[in-house]
Design a protein around this motif. Structure first.
Motif, PDB file in Angstrom:
ATOM      1  N   CYS A   1      26.976  38.491 -44.518  1.00  0.00           N
ATOM      2  CA  CYS A   1      26.856  39.912 -44.872  1.00  0.00           C
ATOM      3  C   CYS A   1      27.129  40.797 -43.652  1.00  0.00           C
ATOM      4  O   CYS A   1      27.375  41.993 -43.786  1.00  0.00           O
TER       5      CYS A   1
ATOM      6  N   THR B   1      27.876  42.992 -47.811  1.00  0.00           N
ATOM      7  CA  THR B   1      26.618  42.827 -48.539  1.00  0.00           C
ATOM      8  C   THR B   1      26.863  42.720 -50.040  1.00  0.00           C
ATOM      9  O   THR B   1      27.935  43.077 -50.537  1.00  0.00           O
ATOM     10  N   CYS B   2      25.866  42.229 -50.760  1.00  0.00           N
ATOM     11  CA  CYS B   2      25.980  42.049 -52.213  1.00  0.00           C
ATOM     12  C   CYS B   2      26.435  43.352 -52.858  1.00  0.00           C
ATOM     13  O   CYS B   2      25.926  44.428 -52.538  1.00  0.00           O
TER      14      CYS B   2
ATOM     15  N   CYS C   1      22.357  43.156 -44.590  1.00  0.00           N
ATOM     16  CA  CYS C   1      21.699  42.220 -45.500  1.00  0.00           C
ATOM     17  C   CYS C   1      20.246  42.656 -45.704  1.00  0.00           C
ATOM     18  O   CYS C   1      19.639  43.270 -44.827  1.00  0.00           O
ATOM     19  N   ASP C   2      19.713  42.301 -46.861  1.00  0.00           N
ATOM     20  CA  ASP C   2      18.521  42.957 -47.429  1.00  0.00           C
ATOM     21  C   ASP C   2      17.446  43.422 -46.452  1.00  0.00           C
ATOM     22  O   ASP C   2      16.998  44.567 -46.525  1.00  0.00           O
TER      23      ASP C   2
ATOM     24  N   HIS D   1      19.800  36.561 -42.873  1.00  0.00           N
ATOM     25  CA  HIS D   1      20.516  36.493 -44.152  1.00  0.00           C
ATOM     26  C   HIS D   1      19.583  35.927 -45.217  1.00  0.00           C
ATOM     27  O   HIS D   1      18.791  35.032 -44.940  1.00  0.00           O
ATOM     28  N   GLU D   2      19.711  36.451 -46.420  1.00  0.00           N
ATOM     29  CA  GLU D   2      18.803  36.060 -47.498  1.00  0.00           C
ATOM     30  C   GLU D   2      18.764  34.558 -47.740  1.00  0.00           C
ATOM     31  O   GLU D   2      17.704  33.988 -47.987  1.00  0.00           O
TER      32      GLU D   2
ATOM     33  N   ALA E   1      20.215  45.259 -50.726  1.00  0.00           N
ATOM     34  CA  ALA E   1      21.055  45.732 -49.629  1.00  0.00           C
ATOM     35  C   ALA E   1      21.696  47.074 -49.973  1.00  0.00           C
ATOM     36  O   ALA E   1      21.665  48.019 -49.172  1.00  0.00           O
TER      37      ALA E   1
END
Ligand code: FES
Length: 570
Positions: free
Chosen positions: A53, A193-194, A121-122, A84-85, A200
């Motif tokens: 991400c 990112t997602c 990232c989140d 990172h997740e 995120a």
């Protein structure tokens, strides 16, 4: 004027010698005296081979440095933790506070007049905002930006709502090993990112709403040139902040009005429930409590406007094309405090005034014609959640929002993993799945286990959703009728600990309640057994610190000793 290299001298008992030594060492890198006399902009490098991400961070750093130097200041890049997740065990949330502490201390320890924090990232932007809110120098944020969408059999794919959708289809036997492997190759089709409205995207959008980054910096795609230009401009703004003794700090930008603007946007955008925990942690750093009652009130008056997965259909690149955060703020202008300041000098109202409507766009709806008539998040209370719980009602099944069902209890994430797919599990579609000991202390680290999978034998019958309740979190990319963040958690004496399989649980989202349907005397009797139950503490290290000092979800799951109105004067 700034102090540049003279700031934060290492303590040798002789300040002149400290500066002499510092300059001697840094000149090993080839810097001139002219360069070293400039105001310094620190740039936090969160690149990691474990964090796709943040795959564009090196390019963003180069562009940021260019912006800083074109404005006459000196960029200095320094590394920090990157999370990172999928590469953080036991959970990314467990490490968020560590990243916040480390980033804060690195900002505090090193000589910089302003700092650029690049994250995406989140947990990274929340950790960085928490850190900067506890720091005394100006900061500007640069999200890494959303990844590109993938394609599979004519369908668009986006991490990670479609990860869950396809995994659910695989579990139900609707697609085979070969197809799920093919999908696995396409879900994350680029760095960034997602691309759904997961945590995120939500936190990047909130960073922009609250004035901490440049307009449109939340949504510009990770792989497009616009993001690189935004990085250059971020560097320019950071240099100006570094040169201005009166420049605002994050604490000056994050006014109660700015935070309320964030809550308005959260309800309108279909944002992640995780944002509630992060905002509580951020406001805790400012000596404030997040106003959960106001969040809920806004959810009743502000409908869901943004048509992005998981509440809608589309992805961040469509949100960006539709105008991004400024266009969203314009759509809820009546609830936004336009006087809120930003790090780049313009007020939020001025940014809204500059929005040019995108002709024919349907991604960001109007209040008159919303995507759904309800807001994103509802705040629940009841005998199971004395200090609150949340539900992402915009991504829930409408017919389950009022529900009474039989509890099927899992005592831990491990217990759930062992039994959920057993053919012997006594479970029916109308039951309520209960997961406990999955909160900040119980798991530990409050995993995103609140999205309990539909038991395999029900999934095979076509069951797509059930009421699920827990003290855990849920990925912002997930969907379903899922009650999260029950506080206090079971491991901290919360009433979730007394639920037994076979009890009846009553969910009333309209009435904002989640209750265990047993006699009060029986409820009280069971609670006597719970209150004094100690939760096991690890013997050493960060795990010990975490277990002993982490707060509950309603307080942001920050450490108690980090939440303060006072800045550390070091
Ligand atoms: Fe990094 Fe989703 S895994 S943003």
């Amino acid at each position: 004027m700034s102090n540049g290299l003279r700031r934060k001298l290492t303590s040798y008992g002789d300040q002149g010698f400290s500066l002499f030594l510092r300059k001697a060492f840094i000149k090993a890198m080839g810097y001139s005296d002219d360069a070293l006399d400039r105001p310094i902009v620190g740039i936090a490098n969160t690149y990691s081979d474990f964090n796709p991400c943040h795959g564009n961070v090196p390019q963003l750093i180069e562009a940021t440095k260019r912006g800083v130097m074109l404005t006459g200041a000196m960029p200095m890049v320094f590394p920090t933790i990157s999370i990172h997740e999928s590469f953080a065990s036991p959970t990314s949330m467990y490490l968020r506070n560590l990243m916040a502490m480390e980033t804060e201390e690195m900002i505090r320890a090193q000589p910089m007049d302003a700092v650029v924090l690049i994250g995406g990232c989140d947990k990274t932007l929340p950790a960085q905002i928490m850190a900067a809110a506890s720091s005394e120098i100006p900061a500007i944020f640069l999200p890494t930006g959303p990844m590109a969408v993938g394609h599979h059999k004519g369908e668009r794919l986006g991490a990670c709502t479609d990860c869950r959708r396809f995994w659910g289809r695989f579990r139900a036997g609707e697609i085979d090993e070969a197809e799920i492997a093919d999908v696995n190759n396409k879900l994350a089709s680029s760095i960034g990112t997602c691309t759904v409205m997961g945590t995120a995207s939500t936190m990047a959008n909130l960073t922009e709403v609250m004035g901490l980054c440049l307009p449109r910096a939340a949504s510009a795609p990770a792989v497009e040139s616009e993001r690189v230009r935004l990085a250059e401009e971020t560097g320019r703004v950071a240099a100006r902040l570094a040169m201005d003794e009166a420049a605002p700090t994050v604490r000056d930008i994050l006014t109660p009005q700015a935070i309320r603007n964030g809550l308005v946007a959260l309800q309108a955008m279909g944002g992640s429930t995780n944002a509630v925990v992060h905002l509580a942690a951020i406001t805790g750093r400012l000596g404030l409590r997040l106003d959960m009652a106001e969040l809920d009130r806004l959810g009743r008056s502000i409908p869901l406007l943004v048509d992005l997965q998981p509440s809608g259909q589309h992805y961040m690149e469509q949100f960006h094309e539709a105008g991004g955060v400024p266009a969203l703020l314009k759509a809820v202008r009546h609830e936004i405090d336009g006087s809120a300041p930003t790090v780049h000098g313009r007020t939020i109202g001025e940014i809204i005034d500059a929005v040019i409507d995108g002709p024919g766009q349907t991604i960001i709806r109007t209040v008159e014609k919303p995507l759904k008539p309800i807001g994103t998040i509802a705040v629940l209370h009841g005998n199971l959640a004395p200090r609150g719980a949340v539900i992402k009602q915009s991504a829930a099944s409408k017919d389950l929002l009022q529900h009474i069902g039989r509890a099927v209890v899992f005592d831990s994430v491990e217990d759930m993993t062992l039994r959920i797919d057993s053919d012997d599990l006594d479970v029916h579609p109308d039951d309520v799945l209960v997961l406990r000991n999955a909160g900040p202390k119980g798991a530990p680290g409050m995993p995103e286990a609140g999205y309990l999978p539909i038991p395999r034998k029900l999934a095979r019958q076509g069951v797509k959703d059930m009421v699920r309740i827990s003290d855990a979190r849920m990925s912002g990319t997930a969907f379903g009728t899922i009650i999260l963040h029950i506080a206090p958690e079971a491991a901290d004496g919360g009433p979730l600990a007394i639920v037994r399989t076979g009890d009846r649980i009553r969910l009333d989202v309209e009435g904002r309640r989640i209750d265990l349907d047993i006699e009060q005397a029986e409820f009280d009797r069971r609670m006597l057994d719970v209150v004094n139950r100690p939760s096991p503490a690890p013997a050493r290290g960060y795990a010990k610190l975490y277990q002993e000092r982490v707060l509950q979800a309603d307080e942001g799951a920050d450490f108690d000793f980090l939440q303060s109105e006072e800045l550390d004067a070091r």
